[in-house]
Motif scaffolding. Structure first.
Motif, PDB file in Angstrom:
ATOM      1  N   CYS A  11       6.924  42.421  21.826  1.00 12.54           N
ATOM      2  CA  CYS A  11       6.081  41.803  20.517  1.00 12.54           C
ATOM      3  C   CYS A  11       6.686  42.264  19.404  1.00 12.54           C
ATOM      4  O   CYS A  11       5.765  41.284  18.560  1.00 12.54           O
ATOM      5  CB  CYS A  11       5.029  43.057  21.352  1.00 12.54           C
ATOM      6  SG  CYS A  11       5.000  42.739  23.010  1.00 12.54           S
ATOM      7  N   LEU A  17       1.011  35.693  21.258  1.00 13.46           N
ATOM      8  CA  LEU A  17       0.694  34.795  21.716  1.00 13.46           C
ATOM      9  C   LEU A  17       0.064  34.983  22.660  1.00 13.46           C
ATOM     10  O   LEU A  17      -1.124  33.433  23.348  1.00 13.46           O
ATOM     11  CB  LEU A  17       2.154  34.156  21.629  1.00 13.46           C
ATOM     12  CG  LEU A  17       2.877  32.998  20.953  1.00 13.46           C
ATOM     13  CD1 LEU A  17       4.307  33.195  20.807  1.00 13.46           C
ATOM     14  CD2 LEU A  17       2.239  32.743  19.826  1.00 13.46           C
ATOM     15  N   CYS A  18       0.081  35.821  23.517  1.00 14.63           N
ATOM     16  CA  CYS A  18      -0.680  35.915  25.547  1.00 14.63           C
ATOM     17  C   CYS A  18      -2.136  36.300  24.475  1.00 14.63           C
ATOM     18  O   CYS A  18      -2.976  35.780  25.143  1.00 14.63           O
ATOM     19  CB  CYS A  18      -0.319  37.515  25.382  1.00 14.63           C
ATOM     20  SG  CYS A  18      -0.372  39.047  24.432  1.00 14.63           S
ATOM     21  N   TYR A  79      -1.701  43.462  30.506  1.00 15.08           N
ATOM     22  CA  TYR A  79      -1.067  42.577  29.952  1.00 15.08           C
ATOM     23  C   TYR A  79       0.113  43.476  30.340  1.00 15.08           C
ATOM     24  O   TYR A  79       0.634  43.993  28.980  1.00 15.08           O
ATOM     25  CB  TYR A  79      -1.261  41.842  28.710  1.00 15.08           C
ATOM     26  CG  TYR A  79      -0.858  40.537  28.888  1.00 15.08           C
ATOM     27  CD1 TYR A  79      -1.320  39.319  29.804  1.00 15.08           C
ATOM     28  CD2 TYR A  79       0.705  40.078  28.187  1.00 15.08           C
ATOM     29  CE1 TYR A  79      -1.115  38.311  29.807  1.00 15.08           C
ATOM     30  CE2 TYR A  79       0.867  39.241  28.254  1.00 15.08           C
ATOM     31  CZ  TYR A  79       0.572  38.065  29.048  1.00 15.08           C
ATOM     32  OH  TYR A  79       1.398  36.624  28.786  1.00 15.08           O
ATOM     33  N   GLN A  80       1.351  42.336  30.804  1.00 12.50           N
ATOM     34  CA  GLN A  80       2.740  43.000  30.117  1.00 12.50           C
ATOM     35  C   GLN A  80       4.199  42.242  29.241  1.00 12.50           C
ATOM     36  O   GLN A  80       4.107  41.418  29.783  1.00 12.50           O
ATOM     37  CB  GLN A  80       3.979  44.047  31.002  1.00 12.50           C
ATOM     38  CG  GLN A  80       3.234  44.650  32.138  1.00 12.50           C
ATOM     39  CD  GLN A  80       2.935  45.871  31.801  1.00 12.50           C
ATOM     40  OE1 GLN A  80       4.073  46.046  31.468  1.00 12.50           O
ATOM     41  NE2 GLN A  80       1.995  47.113  32.076  1.00 12.50           N
ATOM     42  N   CYS A  86       3.240  35.123  29.244  1.00 13.65           N
ATOM     43  CA  CYS A  86       3.998  35.002  27.760  1.00 13.65           C
ATOM     44  C   CYS A  86       5.435  34.837  27.851  1.00 13.65           C
ATOM     45  O   CYS A  86       5.941  34.260  26.593  1.00 13.65           O
ATOM     46  CB  CYS A  86       4.936  37.385  27.722  1.00 13.65           C
ATOM     47  SG  CYS A  86       5.505  37.449  27.354  1.00 13.65           S
ATOM     48  N   ARG A  90       5.516  32.234  24.812  1.00 13.84           N
ATOM     49  CA  ARG A  90       6.692  31.877  23.766  1.00 13.84           C
ATOM     50  C   ARG A  90       7.658  31.503  23.446  1.00 13.84           C
ATOM     51  O   ARG A  90       8.477  30.602  22.736  1.00 13.84           O
ATOM     52  CB  ARG A  90       7.402  33.108  24.282  1.00 13.84           C
ATOM     53  CG  ARG A  90       7.200  34.715  24.007  1.00 13.84           C
ATOM     54  CD  ARG A  90       7.962  35.788  24.509  1.00 13.84           C
ATOM     55  NE  ARG A  90       8.620  36.119  23.907  1.00 13.84           N
ATOM     56  CZ  ARG A  90       8.751  36.939  23.280  1.00 13.84           C
ATOM     57  NH1 ARG A  90       8.447  37.143  22.054  1.00 13.84           N
ATOM     58  NH2 ARG A  90      10.431  36.865  22.447  1.00 13.84           N
TER      59      ARG A  90
HETATM   60  S1  SF4 Z   1       3.145  36.836  24.415  1.00 13.62           S
HETATM   61 FE1  SF4 Z   1       4.591  38.734  25.486  1.00 13.62          FE
HETATM   62  S2  SF4 Z   1       5.761  39.589  23.552  1.00 13.62           S
HETATM   63 FE2  SF4 Z   1       4.284  37.835  22.303  1.00 13.62          FE
HETATM   64  S3  SF4 Z   1       2.919  39.869  22.183  1.00 13.62           S
HETATM   65 FE3  SF4 Z   1       1.564  39.157  24.605  1.00 13.62          FE
HETATM   66  S4  SF4 Z   1       2.938  40.480  25.392  1.00 13.62           S
HETATM   67 FE4  SF4 Z   1       3.690  41.010  23.442  1.00 13.62          FE
END
Ligand code: SF4
Ligand code: SF4
Length: 95
Positions: A11, A17-18, A79-80, A86, A90
């Protein structure tokens, strides 16, 4: 196959982006989410409002941090990094 799959997901280098995904309020604990950041969908479930820039209205666009962190929805708390969405988001942003 995309090379992105082999990049470390963190992150730290991600622009939240989430926080562009639809976030529904689904748990009793979501009652704590400030109402001004929520709306009813056409299907009448409650979700977080999105700003014109596509990010959740509760995200501070200057810091890219959640302004309601202690009161954020259940789905945000659970959320992970590395979850399906995610990785998908990305890849859209070539991260
Ligand atoms: S999209 Fe994934 S990497 Fe980006 S802030 Fe959210 S959880 Fe973290
Ligand atoms: S409530 Fe906070 S953590 Fe959840 S999507 Fe909005 S800005 Fe992101």
């Amino acid at each position: 196959m995309s090379n992105n799959k082999f990049k470390k997901i963190t992150c730290d280098t991600c622009k939240a982006l989430c926080c562009r995904l639809e976030v529904r309020l689904i748990d009793d604990s979501d009652d704590q989410v400030p109402e001004e950041f929520t709306e009813k969908s056409e299907d009448l479930y409650t979700r977080m409002k999105q700003a014109d820039n596509g990010w959740c209205l509760a995200l501070n666009p200057a810091t890219m941090l959640c302004t309601i962190y202690e009161k954020r929805p259940y789905l945000c708390r659970e959320y992970q990094a590395g979850d399906y969405d995610c990785v998908n988001e990305r890849e859209k942003f070539n991260l």
